[in-house]
Design a protein around this motif. Structure first.
Motif, PDB file in Angstrom:
ATOM      1  N   THR A 227       0.838  -1.190   0.000  1.00 39.83           N
ATOM      2  CA  THR A 227       0.000   0.000   0.000  1.00 39.83           C
ATOM      3  C   THR A 227       0.881   1.251   0.000  1.00 39.83           C
ATOM      4  O   THR A 227       1.887   1.308   0.704  1.00 39.83           O
ATOM      5  N   ASP A 228       0.504   2.244  -0.777  1.00 39.33           N
ATOM      6  CA  ASP A 228       1.251   3.501  -0.832  1.00 39.33           C
ATOM      7  C   ASP A 228       1.147   4.201   0.520  1.00 39.33           C
ATOM      8  O   ASP A 228       0.051   4.361   1.074  1.00 39.33           O
ATOM      9  N   ILE A 229       2.276   4.654   1.054  1.00 39.40           N
ATOM     10  CA  ILE A 229       2.303   5.329   2.347  1.00 39.40           C
ATOM     11  C   ILE A 229       1.424   6.571   2.346  1.00 39.40           C
ATOM     12  O   ILE A 229       0.835   6.948   3.366  1.00 39.40           O
ATOM     13  N   ARG A 230       1.273   7.204   1.175  1.00 38.15           N
ATOM     14  CA  ARG A 230       0.435   8.406   1.084  1.00 38.15           C
ATOM     15  C   ARG A 230      -1.023   8.073   1.396  1.00 38.15           C
ATOM     16  O   ARG A 230      -1.733   8.866   2.026  1.00 38.15           O
TER      17      ARG A 230
ATOM     18  N   ILE B 157      -2.051   5.713   3.402  1.00 37.29           N
ATOM     19  CA  ILE B 157      -2.138   5.479   4.844  1.00 37.29           C
ATOM     20  C   ILE B 157      -2.177   6.800   5.602  1.00 37.29           C
ATOM     21  O   ILE B 157      -2.982   6.996   6.519  1.00 37.29           O
ATOM     22  N   LEU B 158      -1.316   7.737   5.205  1.00 35.30           N
ATOM     23  CA  LEU B 158      -1.268   9.029   5.894  1.00 35.30           C
ATOM     24  C   LEU B 158      -2.515   9.856   5.622  1.00 35.30           C
ATOM     25  O   LEU B 158      -2.978  10.603   6.496  1.00 35.30           O
ATOM     26  N   ASP B 159      -3.078   9.719   4.436  1.00 35.74           N
ATOM     27  CA  ASP B 159      -4.358  10.390   4.151  1.00 35.74           C
ATOM     28  C   ASP B 159      -5.451   9.846   5.057  1.00 35.74           C
ATOM     29  O   ASP B 159      -6.320  10.595   5.530  1.00 35.74           O
ATOM     30  N   ASP B 160      -5.406   8.529   5.307  1.00 36.99           N
ATOM     31  CA  ASP B 160      -6.377   7.920   6.216  1.00 36.99           C
ATOM     32  C   ASP B 160      -6.205   8.492   7.625  1.00 36.99           C
ATOM     33  O   ASP B 160      -7.188   8.739   8.343  1.00 36.99           O
ATOM     34  N   CYS B 161      -4.953   8.712   8.035  1.00 39.04           N
ATOM     35  CA  CYS B 161      -4.699   9.284   9.367  1.00 39.04           C
ATOM     36  C   CYS B 161      -5.299  10.683   9.500  1.00 39.04           C
ATOM     37  O   CYS B 161      -5.712  11.093  10.597  1.00 39.04           O
ATOM     38  N   ARG B 162      -5.337  11.412   8.410  1.00 38.79           N
ATOM     39  CA  ARG B 162      -5.847  12.788   8.437  1.00 38.79           C
ATOM     40  C   ARG B 162      -7.361  12.858   8.281  1.00 38.79           C
ATOM     41  O   ARG B 162      -7.956  13.924   8.468  1.00 38.79           O
ATOM     42  N   THR B 163      -8.005  11.739   7.909  1.00 37.86           N
ATOM     43  CA  THR B 163      -9.436  11.739   7.645  1.00 37.86           C
ATOM     44  C   THR B 163     -10.221  11.857   8.942  1.00 37.86           C
ATOM     45  O   THR B 163      -9.939  11.163   9.921  1.00 37.86           O
ATOM     46  N   VAL B 164     -11.219  12.705   8.940  1.00 40.81           N
ATOM     47  CA  VAL B 164     -12.079  12.882  10.113  1.00 40.81           C
ATOM     48  C   VAL B 164     -13.019  11.690  10.225  1.00 40.81           C
ATOM     49  O   VAL B 164     -13.660  11.289   9.256  1.00 40.81           O
ATOM     50  N   THR B 165     -13.073  11.073  11.403  1.00 41.26           N
ATOM     51  CA  THR B 165     -13.953   9.929  11.599  1.00 41.26           C
ATOM     52  C   THR B 165     -15.364  10.375  11.943  1.00 41.26           C
ATOM     53  O   THR B 165     -15.569  11.390  12.607  1.00 41.26           O
ATOM     54  N   LEU B 166     -16.338   9.619  11.475  1.00 43.02           N
ATOM     55  CA  LEU B 166     -17.745   9.903  11.752  1.00 43.02           C
ATOM     56  C   LEU B 166     -18.326   8.946  12.786  1.00 43.02           C
ATOM     57  O   LEU B 166     -19.520   8.987  13.080  1.00 43.02           O
ATOM     58  N   PHE B 167     -17.445   8.068  13.347  1.00 40.77           N
ATOM     59  CA  PHE B 167     -17.948   7.001  14.212  1.00 40.77           C
ATOM     60  C   PHE B 167     -17.485   7.119  15.653  1.00 40.77           C
ATOM     61  O   PHE B 167     -17.635   6.211  16.444  1.00 40.77           O
ATOM     62  N   GLY B 168     -16.909   8.223  16.051  1.00 42.61           N
ATOM     63  CA  GLY B 168     -16.459   8.373  17.424  1.00 42.61           C
ATOM     64  C   GLY B 168     -15.531   9.554  17.565  1.00 42.61           C
ATOM     65  O   GLY B 168     -15.369  10.373  16.645  1.00 42.61           O
ATOM     66  N   ASP B 169     -14.899   9.659  18.726  1.00 40.75           N
ATOM     67  CA  ASP B 169     -14.026  10.792  19.002  1.00 40.75           C
ATOM     68  C   ASP B 169     -12.635  10.628  18.414  1.00 40.75           C
ATOM     69  O   ASP B 169     -11.903  11.608  18.294  1.00 40.75           O
ATOM     70  N   GLY B 170     -12.223   9.428  18.087  1.00 37.28           N
ATOM     71  CA  GLY B 170     -10.882   9.207  17.563  1.00 37.28           C
ATOM     72  C   GLY B 170     -10.837   7.995  16.662  1.00 37.28           C
ATOM     73  O   GLY B 170     -11.827   7.272  16.504  1.00 37.28           O
TER      74      GLY B 170
ATOM     75  N   VAL C 211      -5.092   3.834  13.199  1.00 33.35           N
ATOM     76  CA  VAL C 211      -4.556   3.311  11.947  1.00 33.35           C
ATOM     77  C   VAL C 211      -3.367   2.417  12.275  1.00 33.35           C
ATOM     78  O   VAL C 211      -2.399   2.875  12.896  1.00 33.35           O
ATOM     79  N   ILE C 212      -3.453   1.141  11.904  1.00 33.71           N
ATOM     80  CA  ILE C 212      -2.381   0.170  12.155  1.00 33.71           C
ATOM     81  C   ILE C 212      -1.671  -0.132  10.841  1.00 33.71           C
ATOM     82  O   ILE C 212      -2.307  -0.461   9.836  1.00 33.71           O
ATOM     83  N   TYR C 213      -0.360  -0.008  10.861  1.00 34.49           N
ATOM     84  CA  TYR C 213       0.457  -0.326   9.680  1.00 34.49           C
ATOM     85  C   TYR C 213       1.400  -1.453  10.076  1.00 34.49           C
ATOM     86  O   TYR C 213       2.371  -1.251  10.790  1.00 34.49           O
ATOM     87  N   GLU C 214       1.098  -2.675   9.621  1.00 35.35           N
ATOM     88  CA  GLU C 214       1.888  -3.858   9.971  1.00 35.35           C
ATOM     89  C   GLU C 214       3.103  -4.000   9.061  1.00 35.35           C
ATOM     90  O   GLU C 214       2.982  -3.962   7.834  1.00 35.35           O
ATOM     91  N   ASN C 215       4.260  -4.192   9.661  1.00 32.32           N
ATOM     92  CA  ASN C 215       5.499  -4.500   8.954  1.00 32.32           C
ATOM     93  C   ASN C 215       5.731  -3.601   7.738  1.00 32.32           C
ATOM     94  O   ASN C 215       5.772  -4.069   6.593  1.00 32.32           O
ATOM     95  N   PRO C 216       5.857  -2.279   7.985  1.00 34.75           N
ATOM     96  CA  PRO C 216       6.162  -1.370   6.874  1.00 34.75           C
ATOM     97  C   PRO C 216       7.387  -1.835   6.101  1.00 34.75           C
ATOM     98  O   PRO C 216       8.371  -2.285   6.689  1.00 34.75           O
TER      99      PRO C 216
ATOM    100  N   GLU D 240       9.527   6.610   2.014  1.00 34.60           N
ATOM    101  CA  GLU D 240       8.419   6.299   2.925  1.00 34.60           C
ATOM    102  C   GLU D 240       8.677   6.888   4.306  1.00 34.60           C
ATOM    103  O   GLU D 240       7.785   7.466   4.931  1.00 34.60           O
ATOM    104  N   ALA D 241       9.908   6.717   4.784  1.00 36.75           N
ATOM    105  CA  ALA D 241      10.259   7.241   6.110  1.00 36.75           C
ATOM    106  C   ALA D 241      10.170   8.760   6.135  1.00 36.75           C
ATOM    107  O   ALA D 241       9.677   9.355   7.102  1.00 36.75           O
ATOM    108  N   ASP D 242      10.634   9.415   5.073  1.00 34.49           N
ATOM    109  CA  ASP D 242      10.581  10.878   5.020  1.00 34.49           C
ATOM    110  C   ASP D 242       9.145  11.379   5.064  1.00 34.49           C
ATOM    111  O   ASP D 242       8.832  12.345   5.769  1.00 34.49           O
ATOM    112  N   LEU D 243       8.254  10.714   4.306  1.00 29.50           N
ATOM    113  CA  LEU D 243       6.849  11.122   4.297  1.00 29.50           C
ATOM    114  C   LEU D 243       6.197  10.883   5.658  1.00 29.50           C
ATOM    115  O   LEU D 243       5.391  11.696   6.126  1.00 29.50           O
ATOM    116  N   LEU D 244       6.570   9.784   6.298  1.00 28.99           N
ATOM    117  CA  LEU D 244       6.008   9.467   7.612  1.00 28.99           C
ATOM    118  C   LEU D 244       6.455  10.487   8.650  1.00 28.99           C
ATOM    119  O   LEU D 244       5.646  10.981   9.452  1.00 28.99           O
ATOM    120  N   ILE D 245       7.735  10.826   8.648  1.00 26.12           N
ATOM    121  CA  ILE D 245       8.255  11.805   9.613  1.00 26.12           C
ATOM    122  C   ILE D 245       7.640  13.174   9.362  1.00 26.12           C
ATOM    123  O   ILE D 245       7.316  13.918  10.304  1.00 26.12           O
TER     124      ILE D 245
END
Length: 331
Positions: free
Chosen positions: A42-45, A47-60, A63-68, A91-96
């Protein structure tokens, strides 16, 4: 809080992961939890877009990323190549870059079921942005302490002799101990040393050592019995048995040659990767009547069997049984 979990103690690692999941979203089945795997490329971008997405199902959300993939590459690098291997890790640069301004409503969990080099530049950078936790295999004293604590928690009544016998049979794995503890807890009677022997499986390495000894001594019946125990207790993993058996024969040959050259216990112990002279004495006793040529012959025939199995020329279980029969007769 964002996390990086890694290590070789799989039970402790999974326990910590489960705790983080419970504390953030309750369950990995939650609509607020997303799971990505490095093996799926999966493209790291994404995953990070998912981290920024506002959830509609709770307060928080979690996102789990297994064995990058970029971390797996670090784990497999020799120390001498580590610096060079870190030069190009987009990938590391984008994550940091994301972690510099991480979404406070999202917990990111990087989960690696292998050890990571703590002195890596990338790991050091990540550690300054998230909580880095290692769960490596315990040392014997720490492992025994954990087992004793669990024995008391479960209400198991094991005297000192039983505990000593138990530790003789347990590998340094909390996951394995949990399986063995469940059997002991289900036993309805008094647990003594005989019950420990009946219920607790011998470590794979111990059984493999017994198998190699039986082959070298030409004790065919004993060798077949040990092999059957291995297949029952360790899920019929023939390739693993062959690899461990080859390692046993290789060590036996090395010790035989060193002994013939008059080497001392310390040098032979170093060859076995142990500080214990007892292990060396056990190997010397097992090869008392074997020559280095005989041991090399066993290793060569085992190598030929491994190649035949990989080429599909012979069934793995049949091939290993034939090897044992022929080795006990032909040495």
């Amino acid at each position: 809080m964002n996390y990086l979990l890694c290590g070789t103690e799989s039970f402790a690692l999974r326990q910590r992961r489960a705790q983080i999941v419970r504390e953030t979203v309750g369950s990995e089945d939650s609509m607020s939890c997303s799971l990505y795997r490095g093996s799926e490329k999966t493209d790291i971008r994404e995953i990070l877009d998912d981290c920024r997405t506002v959830t509609l199902f709770g307060d928080g959300r979690l996102v789990i990323y297994e064995n990058p993939r970029f971390l797996a590459a670090l784990a497999n690098q020799p120390q001498s190549d580590l610096i060079e291997s870190e030069q190009r890790r987009p990938e590391a640069d984008l994550l940091i870059e994301y972690l510099d301004n991480a979404d406070p409503d999202c917990t990111l969990l990087l989960y690696c079921d292998y050890a990571l080099p703590a002195n890596s530049r990338i790991i050091k950078q990540l550690s300054s942005h998230l909580k880095f936790e290692r769960h490596d295999q315990l040392q014997p004293a720490d492992f025994q302490q954990e087992v004793r604590r669990d024995i008391n928690k479960r209400g198991l009544r094991l005297d000192q002799r039983c505990q000593k016998r138990l530790f003789e049979r347990l590998p340094l794995s909390l996951e394995n101990w949990q399986r063995e503890a469940d059997k002991l807890e289900a036993y309805p009677g008094v647990i003594d040393e005989q019950i420990i022997d009946l219920l607790v499986n011998k470590p794979l390495e111990e059984n493999t050592f017994a198998l190699s000894n039986a082959v070298v001594d030409r004790r065919l019946a004993d060798a077949i019995l040990v092999l059957r125990d291995l297949m029952v207790n360790h899920h019929n993993d023939i390739p693993a048995f062959i690899g461990l058996l080859a390692n046993q024969f290789r060590q036996m040959c090395q010790i035989r040659i060193l002994s013939d050259q008059g080497a001392g216990m310390a040098e032979m112990a170093q060859c076995l990767g142990t500080k214990s002279s007892y292990r060396v004495q056990m190997v010397l006793k097992s090869i008392n009547n074997a020559t280095s040529q005989q041991l090399l012959g066993l290793l060569d025939r085992l190598s030929a069997l491994d190649q035949s199995i990989k080429a599909g020329e012979i069934d793995a279980q049949t091939g290993l049984e034939l090897f044992i029969v022929e080795a006990c007769r032909r040495q």
